[in-house]
Design an enzyme around this catalytic site. Structure first.
Site, short mmCIF file in Angstrom:
data_model
loop_
_atom_site.label_atom_id
_atom_site.label_comp_id
_atom_site.label_asym_id
_atom_site.label_seq_id
_atom_site.Cartn_x
_atom_site.Cartn_y
_atom_site.Cartn_z
N GLU A 32 0.83 -1.20 0.00
CA GLU A 32 0.00 0.00 0.00
C GLU A 32 0.87 1.25 0.00
OE1 GLU A 32 -3.92 -1.79 2.26
OE2 GLU A 32 -2.70 -0.32 3.33
N GLU B 91 -1.42 -9.98 -6.36
CA GLU B 91 -1.49 -10.72 -7.62
C GLU B 91 -0.59 -10.09 -8.68
OE1 GLU B 91 -5.73 -10.93 -5.82
OE2 GLU B 91 -4.03 -9.56 -5.78
N CYS C 122 -9.18 -8.33 -7.73
CA CYS C 122 -9.84 -7.13 -8.23
C CYS C 122 -9.82 -7.12 -9.77
CB CYS C 122 -9.17 -5.87 -7.67
SG CYS C 122 -7.58 -5.46 -8.42
#
Length: 133
Positions: free
Chosen positions: A44, A55, A86
């Site tokens: 992050e 991923e 996502c």
């Protein structure tokens, strides 16, 4: 490389995740067509748009090593049912593993998909070539 070894690689990668904002730690491991494993974690950033998912982290490592074809991916999270990748990750996954099996693993359960299940009617390389003469 067994499926359980791929799960273990994703679990180990998850231990290195950097998620001070969401607290949502994710690890992923991909298996290439030569039996090699590449693992990554989510990272992050205070500027949220610069965050990278586990991923894509694993895929970038694989591609940086010369891989162009992925066979399987395991994603490990702390939620049940396990989270699916996502949309951005799905698109990148399709690029290098259109026939890839994807398994999400949580503390209790797991879910498995094919790329067709995860990204139906996907936009891929064949769409780019369709208009070129």
């Amino acid at each position: 490389m067994s499926h359980q070894e791929l799960v273990a690689a994703a679990e180990t990668a998850r231990e290195h995740a950097y998620a001070p904002y969401s607290g949502f730690l994710v690890g992923a491991a991909v298996l290439d067509d030569q039996g090699r494993v590449f693992a990554g974690a989510n990272v992050e950033n205070a500027s949220y748009g610069l965050t990278i998912c586990a991923e894509r982290s694993a895929i970038i490592l694989a591609v940086s090593a010369g891989v162009r074809r992925l066979k399987e991916m395991v994603v490990v999270t702390s939620v049940d049912p396990p989270s699916a990748p996502c949309g951005a990750c799905r698109q990148v996954m399709l690029e290098f593993g259109p026939d890839m099996r994807v398994t999400a693993v949580g503390p209790v359960g797991q879910r498995t998909w094919t790329m067709v299940n995860l990204l139906p009617d996907a936009f891929g390389r064949e769409d780019l070539n369709s208009g070129i003469k």
